[in-house]
Design a protein around this motif. Structure first.
Motif, PDB file in Angstrom:
ATOM      1  N   LEU A  46     -60.059 -38.675   9.485  1.00  0.00           N
ATOM      2  CA  LEU A  46     -60.889 -39.263   8.858  1.00  0.00           C
ATOM      3  C   LEU A  46     -59.975 -38.643   7.770  1.00  0.00           C
ATOM      4  N   ARG A  47     -59.282 -38.044   7.865  1.00  0.00           N
ATOM      5  CA  ARG A  47     -58.573 -37.135   6.720  1.00  0.00           C
ATOM      6  C   ARG A  47     -56.879 -38.365   6.100  1.00  0.00           C
ATOM      7  N   HIS A  48     -56.512 -38.374   6.610  1.00  0.00           N
ATOM      8  CA  HIS A  48     -55.220 -38.803   7.435  1.00  0.00           C
ATOM      9  C   HIS A  48     -55.521 -40.593   8.076  1.00  0.00           C
ATOM     10  N   ALA A  49     -56.449 -41.318   7.805  1.00  0.00           N
ATOM     11  CA  ALA A  49     -56.662 -41.968   8.527  1.00  0.00           C
ATOM     12  C   ALA A  49     -56.408 -43.526   7.380  1.00  0.00           C
ATOM     13  N   TRP A  50     -56.671 -44.004   6.290  1.00  0.00           N
ATOM     14  CA  TRP A  50     -56.578 -44.498   5.407  1.00  0.00           C
ATOM     15  C   TRP A  50     -54.507 -44.748   5.281  1.00  0.00           C
ATOM     16  N   GLY A  51     -54.267 -43.691   4.666  1.00  0.00           N
ATOM     17  CA  GLY A  51     -52.543 -44.090   4.806  1.00  0.00           C
ATOM     18  C   GLY A  51     -51.674 -44.021   6.099  1.00  0.00           C
ATOM     19  N   GLU A  52     -52.711 -43.696   7.171  1.00  0.00           N
ATOM     20  CA  GLU A  52     -51.453 -43.855   8.038  1.00  0.00           C
ATOM     21  C   GLU A  52     -51.765 -45.474   8.628  1.00  0.00           C
ATOM     22  N   TRP A  53     -52.574 -45.749   8.152  1.00  0.00           N
ATOM     23  CA  TRP A  53     -53.389 -47.408   8.517  1.00  0.00           C
ATOM     24  C   TRP A  53     -52.795 -48.047   7.171  1.00  0.00           C
ATOM     25  N   ARG A  54     -52.965 -47.754   6.169  1.00  0.00           N
ATOM     26  CA  ARG A  54     -51.978 -49.078   5.701  1.00  0.00           C
ATOM     27  C   ARG A  54     -49.899 -48.341   5.664  1.00  0.00           C
ATOM     28  N   LYS A  55     -49.680 -47.876   6.786  1.00  0.00           N
ATOM     29  CA  LYS A  55     -48.174 -47.931   7.124  1.00  0.00           C
ATOM     30  C   LYS A  55     -48.243 -49.571   8.052  1.00  0.00           C
ATOM     31  N   ILE A  56     -49.433 -50.299   8.533  1.00  0.00           N
ATOM     32  CA  ILE A  56     -49.206 -50.884   9.557  1.00  0.00           C
ATOM     33  C   ILE A  56     -48.603 -52.446   8.546  1.00  0.00           C
ATOM     34  N   GLU A  57     -47.935 -52.959   9.423  1.00  0.00           N
ATOM     35  CA  GLU A  57     -47.878 -54.187   8.090  1.00  0.00           C
ATOM     36  C   GLU A  57     -48.887 -55.505   8.144  1.00  0.00           C
ATOM     37  N   GLY A  58     -49.116 -55.392   6.998  1.00  0.00           N
ATOM     38  CA  GLY A  58     -50.558 -56.938   7.258  1.00  0.00           C
ATOM     39  C   GLY A  58     -51.483 -56.068   7.426  1.00  0.00           C
ATOM     40  N   ALA A  59     -52.188 -54.889   7.335  1.00  0.00           N
ATOM     41  CA  ALA A  59     -53.423 -54.487   8.024  1.00  0.00           C
ATOM     42  C   ALA A  59     -53.701 -54.396   6.961  1.00  0.00           C
ATOM     43  N   SER A  60     -55.306 -54.036   6.626  1.00  0.00           N
ATOM     44  CA  SER A  60     -56.593 -54.791   6.494  1.00  0.00           C
ATOM     45  C   SER A  60     -56.459 -53.782   4.362  1.00  0.00           C
ATOM     46  N   TYR A  77     -56.101 -39.504  24.381  1.00  0.00           N
ATOM     47  CA  TYR A  77     -56.150 -39.119  23.124  1.00  0.00           C
ATOM     48  C   TYR A  77     -55.375 -39.992  22.673  1.00  0.00           C
ATOM     49  N   PRO A  78     -54.987 -41.083  21.878  1.00  0.00           N
ATOM     50  CA  PRO A  78     -54.275 -42.015  21.556  1.00  0.00           C
ATOM     51  C   PRO A  78     -53.365 -41.103  20.348  1.00  0.00           C
ATOM     52  N   THR A  79     -51.736 -41.640  19.976  1.00  0.00           N
ATOM     53  CA  THR A  79     -51.517 -41.192  18.782  1.00  0.00           C
ATOM     54  C   THR A  79     -51.698 -42.442  17.852  1.00  0.00           C
ATOM     55  N   SER A  80     -51.212 -43.834  17.979  1.00  0.00           N
ATOM     56  CA  SER A  80     -51.249 -44.316  17.162  1.00  0.00           C
ATOM     57  C   SER A  80     -52.617 -44.442  15.861  1.00  0.00           C
ATOM     58  N   ILE A  81     -52.972 -45.092  15.019  1.00  0.00           N
ATOM     59  CA  ILE A  81     -53.820 -44.799  14.645  1.00  0.00           C
ATOM     60  C   ILE A  81     -54.858 -46.016  14.581  1.00  0.00           C
ATOM     61  N   VAL A  82     -54.384 -46.967  15.193  1.00  0.00           N
ATOM     62  CA  VAL A  82     -55.228 -48.176  15.887  1.00  0.00           C
ATOM     63  C   VAL A  82     -56.226 -47.919  16.741  1.00  0.00           C
ATOM     64  N   GLY A 107     -61.875 -46.416   3.105  1.00  0.00           N
ATOM     65  CA  GLY A 107     -60.788 -46.452   2.218  1.00  0.00           C
ATOM     66  C   GLY A 107     -60.222 -45.408   2.186  1.00  0.00           C
ATOM     67  N   GLN A 108     -59.296 -45.977   0.835  1.00  0.00           N
ATOM     68  CA  GLN A 108     -58.416 -44.791   0.163  1.00  0.00           C
ATOM     69  C   GLN A 108     -59.329 -43.830  -0.584  1.00  0.00           C
ATOM     70  N   HIS A 109     -61.025 -43.600  -0.579  1.00  0.00           N
ATOM     71  CA  HIS A 109     -61.377 -42.080  -1.233  1.00  0.00           C
ATOM     72  C   HIS A 109     -62.071 -41.730  -0.059  1.00  0.00           C
ATOM     73  N   THR A 110     -62.072 -42.984   0.965  1.00  0.00           N
ATOM     74  CA  THR A 110     -63.688 -42.267   1.785  1.00  0.00           C
ATOM     75  C   THR A 110     -63.627 -41.060   2.354  1.00  0.00           C
ATOM     76  N   TRP A 111     -62.609 -40.148   2.254  1.00  0.00           N
ATOM     77  CA  TRP A 111     -62.216 -39.040   3.298  1.00  0.00           C
ATOM     78  C   TRP A 111     -62.856 -37.918   2.244  1.00  0.00           C
ATOM     79  N   ASP A 112     -62.229 -38.336   0.775  1.00  0.00           N
ATOM     80  CA  ASP A 112     -62.897 -37.142  -0.172  1.00  0.00           C
ATOM     81  C   ASP A 112     -64.610 -37.446  -0.591  1.00  0.00           C
ATOM     82  N   VAL A 113     -65.078 -38.396  -0.530  1.00  0.00           N
ATOM     83  CA  VAL A 113     -66.427 -39.030  -0.820  1.00  0.00           C
ATOM     84  C   VAL A 113     -67.122 -38.064   0.160  1.00  0.00           C
TER      85      VAL A 113
END
Length: 346
Positions: A70-84, A101-106, A121-127
């Motif tokens: 949860l802490r790192h999901a958004w940042g890792e996801w956004r590194k994928i080209e063309g990701a939502s 247990y996969p290493t890929s964020i997908v 989203g970007q702030h989901t972890w903090d919220v």
């Protein structure tokens, strides 16, 4: 009643979700909490911010792998080209074949989310951690002697398991509060009155005998979450007999709901609970877009009054409710019923 809230909840604002094969607007809007807050203010509740309690109460319920995801999901996801913009899982473990247990964020997104209804989203972890902290603060207040305290948690939590989120839930606020209450109370009851079964809460406590979980909800045979919440689910191992599901037919109204609530209260008494946590979802209202049950405003007042009749130290934690025109009055009415007074919420 003391009511704890966070002004940061609006940082989590998923714009869309996946439903019936289509991308549709997300129902978990910041206005849900804002409307409730206005009603609480009008009713004279004491509105407070929460002191920070750190990660320990959250980590007492959720696994290290899940929290790291949860802490790192958004940042890792956004590194994928063309990701939502938000994290949307789209591949899930096959039953009985989830031994790796996969290493890929997908892969991790599918491993740790049980549906597509909780975009990160970007702030989901903090919220989400801020929301959980409200539940901890409410529990702290009850541990210190308050009779009842309300936590305006957003996002909700009852669909979150120890290592999975879903259904607009990431951290299980009510379960975290119940576990925190165990510092003083040997036996804690957690009752869920949301229209949807609290499958995450059930999963957390399913093998335990120190926390009784009771859920009143629309029958999942044809309703979310489909795979949990059936009457025959009674717990496992030490938890056998400490899980009670009371599914209700579609469109059940006040009298059916309150009859089930009476059954729940009898079981809580038999359990000899020393404290109570309430997952206070109000999406069972007759005008809620989830179209599950037909509880009225007066029904929620009566629900609050019956729960107060248990005469237990109580933490009330906000869960669902998605009609922006009715959610505030439903919550205010339930709290007023608990306190034995009327609400001014329109």
């Amino acid at each position: 009643m003391k009511a704890f809230f966070s002004p940061h909840h609006a940082g989590h604002r998923p714009s869309q979700t996946f439903r019936h094969g289509r991308i549709v607007p997300n129902r978990d809007l910041p206005a849900r909490a804002d409307n409730i807050l206005s009603a609480l203010r009008a009713d004279g509740h004491t509105l407070l911010g929460a002191a920070p309690h750190g990660m320990a109460p959250i980590a007492a319920i959720h696994t290290p792998e899940y929290l790291d995801f949860l802490r790192h999901a958004w940042g890792e996801w956004r590194k994928i080209e063309g990701a939502s913009e938000d994290v949307f899982p789209y591949i899930f473990p096959v039953r009985g074949m989830d031994h790796g247990y996969p290493t890929s964020i997908v892969g991790r997104a599918g491993y740790h989310m049980h549906d597509c209804w909780a975009p990160i989203g970007q702030h989901t972890w903090d919220v989400a951690t801020d929301s959980a902290n409200l539940a901890v603060e409410a529990a702290e207040q009850v541990l210190a002697g308050e009779r009842a305290v309300y936590a305006l948690c957003r996002p909700s939590g009852h669909h979150a398991f120890a290592d999975m989120g879903g259904g607009n839930c990431f951290l299980n606020n009510a379960a975290i509060a119940a576990q925190h209450m165990r510092q003083r109370f040997a036996r804690v009851a957690l009752i869920d009155v949301d229209v949807h079964h609290g499958n995450g809460s059930q999963g957390v406590f399913y093998r335990r005998d120190d926390v009784l979980f009771v859920s009143l909800h629309r029958d999942p045979v044809d309703y979310h979450p489909y795979f949990a919440g059936h009457a025959h689910e009674r717990g496992e191992g030490n938890g056998r007999g400490f899980n009670l599901n009371l599914p209700l037919p579609k469109a059940s109204g006040d009298e059916a709901f309150l009859a089930a609530l009476e059954t729940a209260c009898v079981r809580i008494r038999a359990f000899e609970a020393e404290a109570l946590v309430v997952s206070l979802g109000v999406d069972a209202h007759e005008a809620d877009p989830t179209e599950g049950l037909k509880v009225t405003y007066d029904g929620f007042r009566r629900i609050g009054a019956r729960l107060a009749g248990l005469n237990l130290p109580t933490v009330l934690v906000q869960e669902g409710g998605y009609n922006m025109d009715t959610i505030a009055r439903c919550v205010a009415g339930a709290l007023a019923g608990f306190e034995g007074r009327e609400t001014t919420a329109a």
